[in-house]
Design an enzyme around this catalytic site. Sequence first.
Site, mmCIF file in Angstrom:
data_model
loop_
_atom_site.group_PDB
_atom_site.id
_atom_site.type_symbol
_atom_site.label_atom_id
_atom_site.label_comp_id
_atom_site.label_asym_id
_atom_site.label_seq_id
_atom_site.Cartn_x
_atom_site.Cartn_y
_atom_site.Cartn_z
ATOM 1 N N SER A 23 5.696 10.440 -9.884
ATOM 2 C CA SER A 23 6.075 11.853 -9.861
ATOM 3 C C SER A 23 7.210 12.086 -8.872
ATOM 4 O O SER A 23 7.526 11.217 -8.053
ATOM 5 C CB SER A 23 4.862 12.728 -9.473
ATOM 6 O OG SER A 23 4.427 12.402 -8.166
ATOM 7 N N LEU A 33 10.346 12.552 -6.555
ATOM 8 C CA LEU A 33 11.463 11.685 -6.206
ATOM 9 C C LEU A 33 11.235 10.250 -6.682
ATOM 10 O O LEU A 33 12.165 9.579 -7.128
ATOM 11 C CB LEU A 33 11.694 11.708 -4.694
ATOM 12 C CG LEU A 33 12.845 10.874 -4.159
ATOM 13 C CD1 LEU A 33 14.177 11.380 -4.695
ATOM 14 C CD2 LEU A 33 12.840 10.900 -2.634
ATOM 15 N N TYR A 81 3.754 15.365 9.029
ATOM 16 C CA TYR A 81 4.836 14.944 8.139
ATOM 17 C C TYR A 81 6.075 14.560 8.946
ATOM 18 O O TYR A 81 6.677 13.513 8.707
ATOM 19 C CB TYR A 81 5.150 16.069 7.149
ATOM 20 C CG TYR A 81 6.146 15.682 6.095
ATOM 21 C CD1 TYR A 81 5.764 14.879 5.018
ATOM 22 C CD2 TYR A 81 7.466 16.117 6.153
ATOM 23 C CE1 TYR A 81 6.677 14.514 4.038
ATOM 24 C CE2 TYR A 81 8.379 15.762 5.170
ATOM 25 C CZ TYR A 81 7.984 14.959 4.118
ATOM 26 O OH TYR A 81 8.889 14.602 3.154
ATOM 27 N N LYS A 127 7.858 10.811 9.082
ATOM 28 C CA LYS A 127 9.243 10.581 8.669
ATOM 29 C C LYS A 127 10.101 10.161 9.862
ATOM 30 O O LYS A 127 11.026 9.353 9.713
ATOM 31 C CB LYS A 127 9.808 11.816 7.973
ATOM 32 C CG LYS A 127 9.092 12.139 6.663
ATOM 33 C CD LYS A 127 9.107 10.961 5.697
ATOM 34 C CE LYS A 127 8.434 11.274 4.379
ATOM 35 N NZ LYS A 127 8.601 10.201 3.380
#
Length: 193
Positions: free
Chosen positions: A15, A17, A159, A163
């Site tokens: 799904s 990207l 998150y 990252k």
Amino acid sequence: MQLKDQAAIVTGGASGLGAATARRLAAQGARVAVCDLNAKLAESVAAEIGGVAVVCDVADAASAEAAIVTASKAHGPARVLVNCAGIGVAKRVIGRDGPMPLADFDRVIRVNLIGSFNMLRLATAEMSKLEPLETGERGVVISTASVAAYDGQIGQSAYSASKGGIVAMTLPNCASSRAIGRVIATLPPFEAE
């Protein structure tokens, strides 16, 4: 690297990207393994692009090892890995219901950061066994970061940390892999016009 006839693995490929990346690689002639926890969606994308669906929990060593083997059996050893598997939770460190559950933070770190590292370490180990291409490389790994690594918003601490970790590990991983012909890069997605 010319992608035609090269084996590629895309994590989170069922799904978003990841699916878009799998489609683009296949359109360039790569043989793509669509790795994802969602078997049904992975099978759908794989059927669409002529690839193979591989169920994989990137944060689990045994699952990731099995995925690398399955992908290799289908298309040969991968020269391309694109890490797109990722999740996020929108929770403040302290909210109306008290502190953010540690399990939520841990889950995001495990999938996004540890999962990316896990797949990188396994794929590059296999790439190091390959003969170099005419251009000297044995393979390429691209891990997906985010602008949140630099400019996280309220509720994005897990998150952003995950990252930021991907960004931080890119340079040392790249430096340690350069001598044996692998390219490692991190791409923070952006909206293109």
